[in-house]
Design a protein around this motif. Sequence first.
Motif, PDB file in Angstrom:
ATOM      1  N   HIS A 273       0.875  -1.174   0.000  1.00 30.71           N
ATOM      2  CA  HIS A 273       0.000   0.000   0.000  1.00 30.71           C
ATOM      3  C   HIS A 273       0.910   1.221   0.000  1.00 30.71           C
ATOM      4  O   HIS A 273       2.132   1.065  -0.057  1.00 30.71           O
TER       5      HIS A 273
ATOM      6  N   ASP B 258      -0.274  -4.211   7.641  1.00 32.08           N
ATOM      7  CA  ASP B 258      -1.156  -3.348   8.431  1.00 32.08           C
ATOM      8  C   ASP B 258      -2.555  -3.934   8.610  1.00 32.08           C
ATOM      9  O   ASP B 258      -3.544  -3.195   8.706  1.00 32.08           O
TER      10      ASP B 258
ATOM     11  N   HIS C 183      -7.537  -1.222   5.036  1.00 29.65           N
ATOM     12  CA  HIS C 183      -6.520  -0.362   5.690  1.00 29.65           C
ATOM     13  C   HIS C 183      -6.418   0.962   4.936  1.00 29.65           C
ATOM     14  O   HIS C 183      -6.717   2.019   5.466  1.00 29.65           O
TER      15      HIS C 183
ATOM     16  N   ASP D  31       5.524   4.686   6.006  1.00 27.58           N
ATOM     17  CA  ASP D  31       6.239   3.871   7.002  1.00 27.58           C
ATOM     18  C   ASP D  31       6.538   2.467   6.467  1.00 27.58           C
ATOM     19  O   ASP D  31       7.377   1.761   7.012  1.00 27.58           O
ATOM     20  N   HIS D  32       5.876   2.099   5.373  1.00 26.74           N
ATOM     21  CA  HIS D  32       6.156   0.783   4.762  1.00 26.74           C
ATOM     22  C   HIS D  32       6.976   0.860   3.470  1.00 26.74           C
ATOM     23  O   HIS D  32       7.698  -0.080   3.163  1.00 26.74           O
TER      24      HIS D  32
ATOM     25  N   HIS E 156       1.512   3.778   2.188  1.00 28.31           N
ATOM     26  CA  HIS E 156       1.999   4.481   3.381  1.00 28.31           C
ATOM     27  C   HIS E 156       3.529   4.507   3.477  1.00 28.31           C
ATOM     28  O   HIS E 156       4.210   3.494   3.287  1.00 28.31           O
TER      29      HIS E 156
HETATM   30 ZN    ZN Z   1      -0.302   1.586   6.427  1.00 27.95          ZN
END
Ligand code: ZN
Length: 302
Positions: A81, A168, A149, A85-86, A83
């Motif tokens: 996805h 997540d 998510h 942080d990933h 985001h």
């Molecule tokens: Zn996420």
Amino acid sequence: MTEFAPVPDFALGPDIPKSGYVVTDLGGDAYFVTQGMINTMFLVTKKGVVLVDASPFLADKLLAAIEEVTPKPVTHLIYSHAHADHIGAAHLLNREGLKIISHEITGEFIKQAKHDDRRPMPTETFSGRRKEMDIDGVRFVLDYTGDWHQAGNLFIHLREQKILAAMDSFAPKSAPFFRLYFSAHVPAYFDAMDQMLEYDFETIVTGHMALPGTPEDVATNREYIRDLRTAASEALRTVDMKQAAAAAKVAENNKQAEIKVWMDAVVARAAELMPSWDKRLGGTDIFLADNLNAVAWSVFID
Ligand SMILES: [Zn+2]
């Protein structure tokens, strides 16, 4: 200082050595990497490495972990996805010829995040529900089943290896972070637990903490969030908005304060109604109010 219960032994992963990461062989040429709080997986094919996500929390540790296993280059990067942080360390891997694969919605989010050049655009996207790929002899199934998510989030299934990646979605042996991982759509988050259990897998990689999981861990998380929903529903039925506002001495014309103290009272009541989970999941004392807030709002408005 807020006091939290110590992390129960069953929720602790392996000790993280000085290197800052641990690599675990999942079988079938697949590997799990964690630095304690965030994790991911990669798979070694005949020609190279297929990596899921590139977290800035792992960053250079990710390449060290891969080098520990194989000298082969990363040929494919799948974004679970959008985001940061990933996938916010994807720029460290980006080079000529690297294929970056995601859902087209993930590509749209990355395009919108103009300020962030750490997340290169995918080179290959798909729309709709499913993409199946053969990467150097390994079958990958990418599924977009709903906004559980973030819109565009994927289940990544390795049929032959019996591995599912669902970043997540939850953390094995731990309560969900914050508001159910900031789920974009809480009813879809509930559905996702059922959807995951429809896949044939033995190991699940979920993006956070230090442990991979099993189907049983998915079922446990499902049971936990169902308990949250039962408690939140009962609290919504029994906590009266006017009474909660009066008890908190909210001025009659302050409607925002009224709804705030009402929801706080709903969450407090739901927390009292929750069965005890601390023998089964870590972190319930940390995230219970956030979890309940997300579920209660969803029960109320969805
Ligand atoms: Zn996420």
